[in-house]
Design an enzyme around this catalytic site. Structure first.
Site, short mmCIF file in Angstrom:
data_model
loop_
_atom_site.label_atom_id
_atom_site.label_comp_id
_atom_site.label_asym_id
_atom_site.label_seq_id
_atom_site.Cartn_x
_atom_site.Cartn_y
_atom_site.Cartn_z
N LYS A 164 0.85 -1.19 0.00
CA LYS A 164 0.00 0.00 0.00
C LYS A 164 0.89 1.24 0.00
O LYS A 164 0.78 2.12 0.86
CB LYS A 164 -0.92 -0.01 1.23
CG LYS A 164 -1.76 -1.26 1.39
CD LYS A 164 -2.77 -1.40 0.27
CE LYS A 164 -3.63 -2.63 0.48
NZ LYS A 164 -4.59 -2.82 -0.64
N GLN A 185 -0.06 4.93 0.59
CA GLN A 185 -0.37 5.39 1.94
C GLN A 185 0.85 5.96 2.66
O GLN A 185 0.72 6.63 3.69
CB GLN A 185 -0.95 4.24 2.77
CG GLN A 185 -2.21 3.62 2.20
CD GLN A 185 -3.39 4.56 2.27
OE1 GLN A 185 -3.48 5.40 3.16
NE2 GLN A 185 -4.30 4.45 1.32
N HIS A 227 2.68 11.18 6.73
CA HIS A 227 2.77 9.96 7.54
C HIS A 227 4.19 9.71 8.03
O HIS A 227 4.44 9.50 9.22
CB HIS A 227 2.26 8.77 6.72
CG HIS A 227 2.33 7.47 7.45
ND1 HIS A 227 1.27 6.96 8.16
CD2 HIS A 227 3.34 6.57 7.58
CE1 HIS A 227 1.62 5.80 8.70
NE2 HIS A 227 2.86 5.54 8.35
N HIS A 243 5.56 12.50 10.43
CA HIS A 243 4.96 12.38 11.76
C HIS A 243 5.60 11.24 12.54
O HIS A 243 5.96 11.41 13.72
CB HIS A 243 3.46 12.14 11.62
CG HIS A 243 2.77 11.86 12.91
ND1 HIS A 243 2.51 12.84 13.84
CD2 HIS A 243 2.29 10.70 13.44
CE1 HIS A 243 1.89 12.31 14.88
NE2 HIS A 243 1.75 11.01 14.67
N TYR A 262 -10.79 2.47 15.56
CA TYR A 262 -11.32 2.47 14.19
C TYR A 262 -10.54 1.51 13.30
O TYR A 262 -11.12 0.69 12.58
CB TYR A 262 -11.27 3.88 13.60
CG TYR A 262 -11.45 3.89 12.10
CD1 TYR A 262 -12.69 3.65 11.53
CD2 TYR A 262 -10.36 4.11 11.26
CE1 TYR A 262 -12.86 3.64 10.15
CE2 TYR A 262 -10.52 4.10 9.88
CZ TYR A 262 -11.76 3.86 9.33
OH TYR A 262 -11.92 3.83 7.97
N THR A 285 -10.28 12.73 10.89
CA THR A 285 -9.40 13.85 10.53
C THR A 285 -9.78 15.10 11.32
O THR A 285 -8.91 15.85 11.77
CB THR A 285 -9.46 14.13 9.02
OG1 THR A 285 -9.07 12.95 8.31
CG2 THR A 285 -8.50 15.25 8.65
N GLN A 341 -8.28 14.91 14.72
CA GLN A 341 -6.86 15.24 14.74
C GLN A 341 -6.63 16.74 14.59
O GLN A 341 -5.72 17.31 15.21
CB GLN A 341 -6.14 14.46 13.64
CG GLN A 341 -6.16 12.97 13.90
CD GLN A 341 -5.33 12.20 12.90
OE1 GLN A 341 -4.12 12.15 13.01
NE2 GLN A 341 -5.98 11.61 11.92
N ARG A 379 -8.93 12.29 -2.30
CA ARG A 379 -8.54 11.13 -1.50
C ARG A 379 -9.55 10.89 -0.39
O ARG A 379 -9.27 11.03 0.78
CB ARG A 379 -7.16 11.35 -0.90
CG ARG A 379 -6.58 10.07 -0.31
CD ARG A 379 -5.21 10.34 0.22
NE ARG A 379 -4.72 9.14 0.86
CZ ARG A 379 -3.58 9.08 1.52
NH1 ARG A 379 -2.81 10.12 1.59
NH2 ARG A 379 -3.20 7.97 2.10
#
EC number: 2.3.1.199
Length: 281
Positions: free
Chosen positions: A139, A142, A147, A150, A187, A208, A211, A266
């Site tokens: 994937k 992703q 990502h 962070h 989740y 989202t 966050q 997205r």
């Protein structure tokens, strides 16, 4: 000769800097020097951006449903535990949510906070598996800049937090983040269970937003420091780092929000074969 002088100056600077470190964590895992974590994180970035995709290029993606279920719900339990420990070591037992300084004593509460800070720091290395699983499942889309950035910057900066200031107002973002991770990884865990659990995921569109709220609260909380003239917090530099952290991630997540929900490039996807298709955080 010039290189030798530079090396000597660097060593002296490091020795002078490290003398202010918290002696309580000196012998703890990964806390002796920032070098081990730097090597680990450097290899992580190399693996998820280069080596991993190359190794998986001509291989079939791994089926990791059971692993993902176990992993995600384990993170949920770990996050619940850390959230509770943050409450019991300060945020629910005396912190004012304003000018809370670091307690460097050997009191049970102070030591509990230090231990909780280290656990939070160590949890960031466990969460590197998020990206590893992306690679093993092929994937690669992703593995975004947001990502990887962070997952890299959090453990690296938190080493300095634990080493010098394990407690006080600088830990608010960690306290808040553990609560957010309980929701997020719940989740992901439910998502990994498969299509039969889709009816329990009606709240996925709020992840989202959750966050974004997190980073707004972090920024507001830390901003107080700049308006408190008599705050004796021991390492003000961390407040600038946290402020920068909050603002940077707020902007990055706002960009993600705009791209995902406004432009529709997205949108969150549902599960396929019991695996989550979207996992940005």
């Amino acid at each position: 000769m010039a290189f030798s002088d530079l090396t000597s100056r660097t060593v002296r600077l490091y020795d002078n800097w490290i003398k202010d470190a918290d002696p309580r964590v000196e012998d703890w895992l990964l806390m002796s020097s920032p070098l081990p974590q730097t090597i680990i994180l450097g290899f992580y970035v190399y693996f998820v951006t280069s080596l991993g995709p190359k190794l998986m290029e001509n291989r079939k993606p791994f089926e990791l449903k059971k692993v993902m279920i176990t992993y995600n719900f384990s993170i949920v339990l770990f996050s619940v535990y850390m959230f509770y420990e943050f409450i019991m070591s300060g945020w629910g037992t005396g912190y004012s949510f304003r000018c809370d300084i670091v307690d460097y004593s050997q009191s049970p509460t102070a030591l509990r906070m230090v231990r909780t800070c280290w656990l939070y720091y160590f949890s960031k290395f466990i969460e590197l598996l998020d990206t590893i699983f992306f690679i093993l499942r092929k994937k690669n889309s992703q593995v975004t800049f947001l990502h990887v950035f962070h997952h890299t910057i959090m453990p690296w900066t938190w080493w300095f937090g634990v080493k010098f200031a394990a407690g006080g107002l600088g830990t608010f973002h960690a306290f808040l983040n553990t609560a957010v991770h309980v929701v997020m990884y719940s989740y992901y865990g439910l998502c990994a269970l498969g299509p039969d659990y889709q009816k329990y995921l009606w709240w996925k569109k709020y992840l989202t937003s959750l966050q974004l709220i997190q980073f707004v609260l972090i920024t507001i909380h830390i901003s107080q420091f700049f308006f408190m003239e008599d705050c004796k917090y021991q390492f003000p530099v961390f407040q600038y780092i946290i402020m920068s952290y909050g603002c940077i991630f707020l902007l990055l997540f706002l960009h993600f929000w705009y791209r995902a929900y406004t432009k529709g490039q997205r949108l969150p996807k549902t599960v396929k074969h019991g695996i989550c298709k979207n996992k940005d955080h």
